[in-house]
Design a protein around this motif. Sequence first.
Motif, short mmCIF file in Angstrom:
data_model
loop_
_atom_site.label_atom_id
_atom_site.label_comp_id
_atom_site.label_asym_id
_atom_site.label_seq_id
_atom_site.Cartn_x
_atom_site.Cartn_y
_atom_site.Cartn_z
N ASP A 220 3.48 -7.69 11.85
CA ASP A 220 2.74 -7.43 13.10
C ASP A 220 3.06 -6.05 13.65
N GLY A 221 3.03 -5.03 12.78
CA GLY A 221 3.28 -3.66 13.21
C GLY A 221 4.68 -3.44 13.73
N GLY A 222 5.64 -4.22 13.25
CA GLY A 222 7.03 -4.08 13.67
C GLY A 222 7.39 -4.90 14.89
N MET A 223 6.47 -5.71 15.37
CA MET A 223 6.71 -6.50 16.57
C MET A 223 7.37 -7.84 16.28
N LYS A 224 7.35 -8.28 15.00
CA LYS A 224 7.89 -9.60 14.68
C LYS A 224 8.75 -9.54 13.41
N ASP A 263 -0.47 -8.49 4.42
CA ASP A 263 -0.88 -7.60 5.51
C ASP A 263 -0.03 -7.96 6.72
N GLU A 264 -0.34 -7.38 7.86
CA GLU A 264 0.53 -7.56 9.03
C GLU A 264 0.51 -8.97 9.59
N GLU A 265 -0.44 -9.80 9.16
CA GLU A 265 -0.51 -11.18 9.63
C GLU A 265 -0.38 -12.21 8.52
N THR A 266 -0.29 -11.76 7.26
CA THR A 266 -0.30 -12.68 6.13
C THR A 266 0.88 -12.43 5.21
N ALA A 303 6.37 -10.25 -5.68
CA ALA A 303 6.07 -8.85 -5.34
C ALA A 303 4.58 -8.62 -5.50
N ILE A 304 4.02 -7.70 -4.70
CA ILE A 304 2.59 -7.43 -4.69
C ILE A 304 2.32 -6.03 -5.24
N GLY A 305 1.27 -5.91 -6.08
CA GLY A 305 0.90 -4.64 -6.67
C GLY A 305 0.39 -3.64 -5.64
N HIS A 306 0.27 -2.39 -6.09
CA HIS A 306 -0.03 -1.30 -5.16
C HIS A 306 -1.39 -1.43 -4.49
N ASP A 307 -2.36 -2.07 -5.14
CA ASP A 307 -3.70 -2.21 -4.55
C ASP A 307 -3.93 -3.61 -3.97
N PHE A 308 -2.87 -4.41 -3.89
CA PHE A 308 -2.92 -5.75 -3.28
C PHE A 308 -3.85 -6.72 -4.01
N SER A 309 -4.14 -6.44 -5.27
CA SER A 309 -5.02 -7.33 -6.03
C SER A 309 -4.26 -8.27 -6.96
N VAL A 310 -2.97 -8.02 -7.16
CA VAL A 310 -2.19 -8.82 -8.10
C VAL A 310 -0.81 -9.11 -7.51
N LEU A 311 -0.32 -10.30 -7.81
CA LEU A 311 1.02 -10.72 -7.39
C LEU A 311 1.85 -11.04 -8.62
N GLY A 312 3.10 -10.59 -8.62
CA GLY A 312 4.04 -10.94 -9.68
C GLY A 312 5.08 -11.91 -9.16
N LYS A 370 -7.36 -2.55 3.75
CA LYS A 370 -6.64 -2.28 2.51
C LYS A 370 -6.02 -0.88 2.54
N ARG A 371 -6.78 0.14 3.03
CA ARG A 371 -6.24 1.48 3.14
C ARG A 371 -5.07 1.53 4.10
N LYS A 372 -5.17 0.78 5.20
CA LYS A 372 -4.10 0.74 6.19
C LYS A 372 -2.84 0.12 5.61
N ARG A 373 -2.99 -1.00 4.85
CA ARG A 373 -1.84 -1.65 4.24
C ARG A 373 -1.15 -0.72 3.25
N LYS A 374 -1.96 0.00 2.44
CA LYS A 374 -1.39 0.89 1.43
C LYS A 374 -0.64 2.03 2.09
#
Length: 387
Positions: A220-224, A263-266, A303-312, A370-374
């Motif tokens: 949450d943007g550093g709030m939580k 992401d900041e909520e997930t 762990a999540i890949g750089h484009d958030f499309s894959v999880l390891g 997606k751009r913001k998360r990256k």
Amino acid sequence: MNQFAVTGQSVTSKITLRHQPMDLDFHPGSEVLAVGMVNGALQMYRYSNAVSDEEEEDVGGQALGASIYYKADQVASKRAHKASCRALCFSGDGTSLFSGSADGGLRVTDGATGKKIVGISKACENGISRLLAIKENLVVSGEDDGCIKLWDARQRHCCGEIPDLDDFVSDMAYKASVHSLVASSGDLTITINDLRKFKCIESSNPENCCDEPLCVEVMDGGMKIVAGLQSGRVTVYPWGNINFANEVLKGHPDSVDAIAKYDEETIITGCGDGVIRAAKIAPKGIVATIGQHGEDDSISRVAIGHDFSVLGSIGNDDAVRLWDLTFLEKSAKEKEAQQEDSDENDEDSDSDGGKGKKKRRRRLTSKERKRKRKAEKIAVPSFFSDL
């Protein structure tokens, strides 16, 4: 070469290894995966995917749609440590790969070639349990005895240490804007630590909690602060008050051993029951089941890949599994479309006489999110700029 298919939301195969993996991380800018092994080896894989035109069928004969085929080619394999390689992470720019071992060794490897840059054989008196990169050459180590150290690894220099924890460091997360490190420990505490003054500025009270925190993340943007617990609960604390959990996320039947921020909520959680889930912290709740290792194979790292499309993910067997996360983005797009339709209906009703009503703030599109998360994952402010 390892090749496997993903159908819908589940993986049907895996990258088979010769030894049990202890940790994994994705390169922040390319399709490269690094894995640390129990025998001290460090392996790097380049992965890719392609969509088959043929439709898969389940056991009932129902068409499930096109399959995504992942291919993983090993690009480097080194015996990086004499003892188990228990922790690793890429630097924010991906030029370096840091790894730590059970005998306290710390190594810097080239993030592209896998070649050794520098090694510190006895960086820590005890084994390294976790590593977290906070800048190109700066990495934080968490030890078995609870000591936290900040390293300028390429210069082989320890910048300072925080020896306040009484047991091993189970996980760490970083809030860049205030240069603060959140750490969870086997002594049942969560601490917030100032990495400029090298001191603990806030600690939870273990007497008020009999539940061990196993993993942490800043949301949450550093709030939580979000923590996964031994009991299976996920607790959410407001920043600055880690003795008060204002939210508790339930639904995990076993320990929450690993967390990755989507992401900041997930968050993506790895559970002791072998199931990987996606969960929202606001509004709270489990939103999807991504996949399952097996009933007897708890998830130790995700762990999540750089484009958030894959999880390891890794567990107790000799394998790395990759999971498709694109369905989460598709689900978000569908919700966006529904919200836009709802907003349009609201605007139409407002135009019929809704004077003085507040103007709605535009929601970010899926590409903008997606751009913001990256950017949040890669960009870190200058650590010593205000000293």
